[in-house]
Design a protein around this motif. Structure first.
Motif, mmCIF file in Angstrom:
data_model
loop_
_atom_site.group_PDB
_atom_site.id
_atom_site.type_symbol
_atom_site.label_atom_id
_atom_site.label_comp_id
_atom_site.label_asym_id
_atom_site.label_seq_id
_atom_site.Cartn_x
_atom_site.Cartn_y
_atom_site.Cartn_z
ATOM 1 N N VAL A 1 0.873 -1.174 0.000
ATOM 2 C CA VAL A 1 0.000 0.000 0.000
ATOM 3 C C VAL A 1 0.906 1.218 0.000
ATOM 4 C CG1 VAL A 1 -1.717 1.329 1.270
ATOM 5 C CG2 VAL A 1 -1.869 -1.173 1.194
ATOM 6 N N SER A 2 0.859 1.983 -1.079
ATOM 7 C CA SER A 2 1.681 3.183 -1.186
ATOM 8 C C SER A 2 0.968 4.348 -0.502
ATOM 9 C CB SER A 2 1.941 3.517 -2.650
ATOM 10 O OG SER A 2 2.624 4.750 -2.775
ATOM 11 N N ILE A 3 1.695 5.054 0.370
ATOM 12 C CA ILE A 3 1.110 6.182 1.107
ATOM 13 C C ILE A 3 1.947 7.427 0.842
ATOM 14 C CG2 ILE A 3 0.377 7.049 3.349
ATOM 15 C CD1 ILE A 3 0.354 4.155 4.348
ATOM 16 N N GLU A 4 1.327 8.431 0.235
ATOM 17 C CA GLU A 4 2.028 9.670 -0.100
ATOM 18 C C GLU A 4 1.448 10.847 0.681
ATOM 19 O OE1 GLU A 4 2.923 10.447 -4.181
ATOM 20 O OE2 GLU A 4 2.385 8.412 -4.822
ATOM 21 N N LEU A 5 2.141 11.976 0.574
ATOM 22 C CA LEU A 5 1.616 13.205 1.158
ATOM 23 C C LEU A 5 0.263 13.522 0.517
ATOM 24 C CD1 LEU A 5 4.847 15.401 1.038
ATOM 25 C CD2 LEU A 5 3.860 14.307 3.057
ATOM 26 N N THR A 6 -0.622 14.108 1.295
ATOM 27 C CA THR A 6 -1.953 14.445 0.788
ATOM 28 C C THR A 6 -1.887 15.612 -0.184
ATOM 29 O OG1 THR A 6 -2.942 13.700 2.864
ATOM 30 C CG2 THR A 6 -4.276 15.139 1.476
ATOM 31 N N GLU A 7 -2.446 15.423 -1.357
ATOM 32 C CA GLU A 7 -2.485 16.515 -2.331
ATOM 33 C C GLU A 7 -3.340 17.672 -1.807
ATOM 34 O OE1 GLU A 7 -2.090 14.238 -6.602
ATOM 35 O OE2 GLU A 7 -4.087 14.440 -5.717
ATOM 36 N N TYR A 8 -2.971 18.894 -2.228
ATOM 37 C CA TYR A 8 -3.753 20.060 -1.812
ATOM 38 C C TYR A 8 -3.921 21.010 -2.996
ATOM 39 C CZ TYR A 8 -5.215 24.294 0.590
ATOM 40 O OH TYR A 8 -5.915 25.414 0.987
ATOM 41 N N VAL A 9 -5.156 21.443 -3.207
ATOM 42 C CA VAL A 9 -5.457 22.407 -4.263
ATOM 43 C C VAL A 9 -5.717 23.759 -3.622
ATOM 44 C CG1 VAL A 9 -6.996 23.013 -6.168
ATOM 45 C CG2 VAL A 9 -6.457 20.611 -5.726
ATOM 46 N N THR A 10 -4.952 24.780 -4.020
ATOM 47 C CA THR A 10 -5.088 26.106 -3.416
ATOM 48 C C THR A 10 -6.447 26.711 -3.759
ATOM 49 O OG1 THR A 10 -4.066 27.173 -5.328
ATOM 50 C CG2 THR A 10 -2.614 26.521 -3.516
ATOM 51 N N LYS A 11 -6.984 27.427 -2.793
ATOM 52 C CA LYS A 11 -8.294 28.046 -2.986
ATOM 53 C C LYS A 11 -8.217 29.219 -3.945
ATOM 54 C CE LYS A 11 -9.840 26.571 1.568
ATOM 55 N NZ LYS A 11 -10.255 26.986 2.942
ATOM 56 N N THR A 12 -7.081 29.894 -3.920
ATOM 57 C CA THR A 12 -6.871 30.979 -4.884
ATOM 58 C C THR A 12 -5.859 30.501 -5.917
ATOM 59 O OG1 THR A 12 -5.096 31.882 -3.531
ATOM 60 C CG2 THR A 12 -7.308 32.761 -3.155
ATOM 61 N N GLU B 1 -2.503 5.776 -1.641
ATOM 62 C CA GLU B 1 -3.297 6.376 -0.578
ATOM 63 C C GLU B 1 -2.600 7.653 -0.132
ATOM 64 O OE1 GLU B 1 -6.156 5.345 0.579
ATOM 65 O OE2 GLU B 1 -6.267 3.426 -0.454
ATOM 66 N N THR B 2 -3.262 8.413 0.737
ATOM 67 C CA THR B 2 -2.641 9.632 1.261
ATOM 68 C C THR B 2 -2.531 9.552 2.778
ATOM 69 O OG1 THR B 2 -4.709 10.856 1.651
ATOM 70 C CG2 THR B 2 -3.766 10.928 -0.590
ATOM 71 N N SER B 3 -1.748 10.443 3.348
ATOM 72 C CA SER B 3 -1.584 10.467 4.807
ATOM 73 C C SER B 3 -2.921 10.599 5.514
ATOM 74 C CB SER B 3 -0.668 11.624 5.209
ATOM 75 O OG SER B 3 0.590 11.510 4.593
ATOM 76 N N HIS B 4 -3.838 11.328 4.906
ATOM 77 C CA HIS B 4 -5.153 11.520 5.528
ATOM 78 C C HIS B 4 -6.070 10.316 5.329
ATOM 79 C CE1 HIS B 4 -3.801 15.682 5.777
ATOM 80 N NE2 HIS B 4 -4.816 15.927 6.576
#
Length: 508
Positions: free
Chosen positions: A399-410, A424-427
């Motif tokens: 199971v690969s676990i990476e940092l959670t992607e984040y999309v900026t609001k602006t 998968e992600t950390s979250h």
């Protein structure tokens, strides 16, 4: 590595009155009895061992006196203590020592032997499990139907095989497969004969029987079994006819599947409404460190409902979570009864040693091991790394676990995009465990001046990257694979940790 002993030898060493001789025996056996009669600690287990050994010597032949392992502690996958073990070709004998009857009842004895039978079942041999109570001069045997019966020492002697194995067969066996996560393996968990430790049972009992408080805080670090206790409590309340809701404060896309498998109503926090809360009178909140302030206040202000918060501040991934510090708020509230789980039930000394050293090169009290279940690979670019990760995920069950992607609001910009889209992600892995875990680390991970692993990523990213990596690493039950990308210094450091023990011996 523990050594087997002969019962005649045990008696003669203890009866000798030579404290140094006894200390040497205890150290040589690498067992849990790390004290003597003349130390500041109680020597009751030594006395219990002596008396039991004398009883058995009187009833056994020479070969039956050989092959005993004293005070063995399992630390691979599960932490469990065995006072006396003996292995033969088709039988395992386990004898537990009690100076007095625990808590004035036989329940704890029964539970411990059932737990040991379950753990020893991995060796697929017949088991003979009993407990010797010194003060009562009783020997209790666990029957096939998991009830206790008093037996004579002669009867026990007749159950001890003449053959024996001069090897502790529990060593080098990882028992992590016997721990099933309710969230990542709900179907297996529902059908699995899981067990609670004595500490977990005591916490469970205190919550169930406490009528003074309606709010509880269940606090414990990774691997202490908080989720297992939460699910067990939920099922017990449901059995008692209460309307039970389990709230999971992290991503839970398969909540319907989990609820069906466990026969419980389990929902992600984002799906909780006032109507949902009003329909239940027992609320269990798992991973509560991730609650927002309004959610926490909302749950705290519920009237005529029992609310149990399960929390671990080490698994806070966002600055707002750390700022709110739910665990501390629970501890400071006079309306909340705090119950702590201090002992890890999911533990692996070798894996723990590696993770601690990897996260902090100057970590105190960490000893080197042969890290057979840890591996590292290196790639210059993310494309090749992604191909490798996908292969290991599909073919080797990682199971690969990476940092959670984040999309900026602006600007709608993607930060920390995945290297492998199937990861998968950390979250998404909060509260879950997996046999084999793969963790990618890119060029931004370095060691700071305090020798701690940090990220030098300088663009806006709202999560603590070191905490995210800690979350990923602590999800592993068996094998850990680090994929280092465009970061030769980090790869070299991991190599130095993996060869730490051999390098240390070579220098000597």
């Amino acid at each position: 590595m523990s050594k087997s002993v002969n019962l005649d030898s045990v008696v003669q060493i203890i009866d000798s009155g030579d404290n140094n001789l006894l200390k040497s025996f205890l150290k040589l056996e690498d067992n849990g009895f790390s004290y003597t009669r003349n130390s500041g600690m109680s020597g009751t287990e030594i006395d219990d061992l002596l008396l039991l050994s004398k009883y058995l010597i009187a009833q056994t032949c020479f070969s039956q006196k050989n092959g005993y392992f004293i005070g063995y502690v399992v630390n691979a996958g599960i932490r469990e203590e065995f006072d006396i073990l003996r292995f033969s070709n088709d039988t395992i004998v386990n004898i537990e020592l009690k100076h007095d009857l625990p808590s004035g009842s036989y329940e704890e004895i029964n539970d411990q032997l059932i737990r040991h039978r379950y753990l020893l079942s991995i060796l697929e041999k017949r088991t003979v499990l009993c407990t010797f109570i010194n003060s009562l001069n009783k020997l209790l045997l666990l029957k096939e139907d998991n009830t206790l019966v008093e037996v004579s020492f002669e009867s026990l002697a007749n159950m001890i095989p003449y053959d024996y194995i001069l090897k502790n067969e529990l060593e080098n066996i990882n028992l992590s497969s016997l721990i099933i996560s309710p969230y990542s393996q709900p179907a297996q968990f529902a059908n699995h004969q899981y067990f609670l430790t004595d500490e977990q049972k005591e916490v469970r009992k205190d919550i169930l029987t406490n009528n003074q408080y309606n709010k509880f805080g269940l606090i414990g670090g990774p691997g202490t079994g908080k989720s297992m206790v939460i699910i067990d409590l939920a099922k017990e309340y449901q059995r008692l006819g209460r309307k039970v809701l389990v709230i999971f404060c992290a991503s839970l896309p398969n909540s319907n599947e989990i609820s069906t498998a466990l026969d419980l109503n389990i929902l992600s926090i984002k799906n909780i409404t006032e109507n949902v809360l009003n329909a239940h009178n027992i609320i269990l909140v798992d991973e509560a460190q991730r609650l927002y302030k309004n959610q926490y206040d909302w749950l705290m202000n519920t009237n005529n409902k029992k609310v149990i918060f399960s929390v671990d501040h080490q698994q806070t991934l966002h600055p707002e979570e750390k700022k709110l510090y739910i665990e501390n708020q629970l501890k400071l509230s006079p309306d909340i009864k705090i119950k702590e789980l201090k002992k890890k039930v999911r533990t692996d000394l070798v894996m723990s040693s590696f993770i601690q050293k990897f996260l902090n090169l100057k970590a105190k009290g960490v000893q080197p091991f042969d890290y057979d279940n840890v591996n590292v690979v290196y790639f210059e670019n993310k494309l090749d790394a992604g191909t490798y990760i996908e292969y290991m995920r599909q073919e080797e069950n990682y199971v690969s676990i990476e940092l959670t992607e984040y999309v900026t609001k602006t600007g709608n910009n993607l930060k920390r995009p995945k290297i492998c889209m199937s990861s998968e992600t950390s979250h998404s892995v909060i509260g879950k465990e997996y046999d084999n875990v793969l963790v990618p680390l890119d060029k931004y991970f370095k060691y700071d001046e305090d020798a701690k692993l940090v990220s030098t990523y300088n663009e806006y990213y709202p999560y603590y990257e070191d905490s995210c990596i800690f979350e990923a690493l602590t999800r592993v039950k068996n094998k850990l694979l680090l994929v280092i990308i465009d970061n030769p210094d980090l790869y070299i450091t991991v190599q130095e940790i993996l060869t730490w023990k051999n390098d240390k011996l070579y220098k000597q």
